[in-house]
Design an enzyme around this catalytic site. Sequence first.
Site, short mmCIF file in Angstrom:
data_model
loop_
_atom_site.label_atom_id
_atom_site.label_comp_id
_atom_site.label_asym_id
_atom_site.label_seq_id
_atom_site.Cartn_x
_atom_site.Cartn_y
_atom_site.Cartn_z
N HIS A 109 29.96 -6.35 40.98
CA HIS A 109 31.30 -5.75 41.00
C HIS A 109 32.31 -6.70 40.37
CE1 HIS A 109 30.98 -2.00 43.43
NE2 HIS A 109 29.80 -2.53 43.69
N PRO A 110 33.28 -6.16 39.64
CA PRO A 110 34.29 -7.00 39.00
C PRO A 110 35.36 -7.44 39.99
CG PRO A 110 34.77 -4.71 38.57
CD PRO A 110 33.47 -4.72 39.34
N PHE A 123 35.54 -9.90 45.97
CA PHE A 123 36.14 -9.03 46.97
C PHE A 123 35.94 -7.58 46.53
CE2 PHE A 123 39.89 -6.56 48.36
CZ PHE A 123 39.73 -6.66 49.74
N VAL A 157 39.07 1.16 46.42
CA VAL A 157 40.51 1.17 46.18
C VAL A 157 41.11 2.57 46.27
CG1 VAL A 157 40.50 -0.94 44.81
CG2 VAL A 157 40.09 1.26 43.68
#
Length: 474
Positions: free
Chosen positions: A374-375, A426, A430
Amino acid sequence: MTPPPRYPRDLLGHGPTPPDARWPGGARVAVSLVVNYEEGGEMCLLHGDGASEAFLSEIVGAQPWPGQRHWNMESLYDYGARAGFWRLHRLLAGLGLPVTVFGVATALARSPVQVGAMQAAGWEIASHGLKWVEHRDLPEAEEREAMAAAIRLHAEVTGARPRGWYVGRCSTNTLRLAAEEGGFDWLSDAYDDDLPWWLETGGRHQLVIPYTLDANDMRFATAQGFNTADHFFAYLRDSLDVLHAEGEAGGARMMSVGLHCRLAGRPGRILGLKRFLDHARARGGVWFARRADIAAHWAREHPPAPRPRPSAMDRATFVARFGGVFEHSPWIAERAHDLELGPAHDGAAGLHGALVRVFRAADEGERLAVLNAHPDLAGRLASARRLTPESAAEQASAGLDALTDAERATFAELNAAYVARHGFPFIIAVRDHDKAGILAAFRRRLAADTVAERAEASAEVERIARLRLEAMLP
């Protein structure tokens, strides 16, 4: 290569929120009255069978008599044609109620006067097969031929081919064979729902209108069943009242009532049916309809909607479509394709269940790799426009693609501190938050125990996958 296991039974159906049937006049329940006409189509040496009938009669514990006629059994069936049919006909036709007949073709051929009465009353005559016998052991080719013979004889006797089909004593092939025959508006060899549904098979959609074995007078001839007309009435009344209440709460339902001339046509039982009909007519919000009418309404109001079927996709198509649901981790889709998928996995919730099974069953290293795939939020990849389309859209939904310089600096600082503490980026769904909520969660989780944080991050990964699937599938 061995094909992956597939589970053909549909254990989901319409799911937790069935469609509102939108019955005519705002009715809450559609009631389908079905008269099974089997007398003269049952097992009998006169019909070319090797034994007598033993099913659904007043003879407790009846067994077939190989090579012999069973006079008592034949006589009980004869009662249905000679007396029971007319008693039901007087009641139902006298009230002007629409009826569907499940007519065994050979039985109809032996009862031309009764067929005339059905037609004069405007009853729909559907096919109940060629003979009222078990089909479970019939080879597929034989069953297909018996179906064709039933259709031919039905057309000769009634003047038109049947548009509905119900065998009852069916095989695992019956529903599919009837759908493949291509000439039926509806099939009823299913007991799996309170509403019609579309079966997709052989490149076409076939409407299935489920039948009933519980709101059915056959229970007068079973060990644990109805003993009096009051038992029959109470069960039918309670069934209708529950379905009616559910319809009022949002989503009209359907109720079938199964009748047999030799069973409900007895004087000691028909009053139970009459009391139910009186109750239903006084209740209001009830649409009495033939199955043909229900089928026409459903096809008009709820036509089949073509949709992707993940469980039917080949591996390459499946992985190409769902390989990105877990960020940069197509191996999850690859392994999910090897699971026992079925109709219940063809929607977002079901397919999510299969994918998260793979994620949860993976070893710690594989799971950590998914987290690291994940970015960062509003990080360098976002600035360089190198996010996956899914991640880009998700971050944009929370306004993370339009940060002030100060906000960007804050995210950069938090990203670096989080990775330094926990060893992975993290991760948060979203779409469930606004910018302020994301920052609050960031600060809270930065201070968390790493083991607990890995579990929370994994839960967020699963949540992101669910939201992505909901955007892809109905």
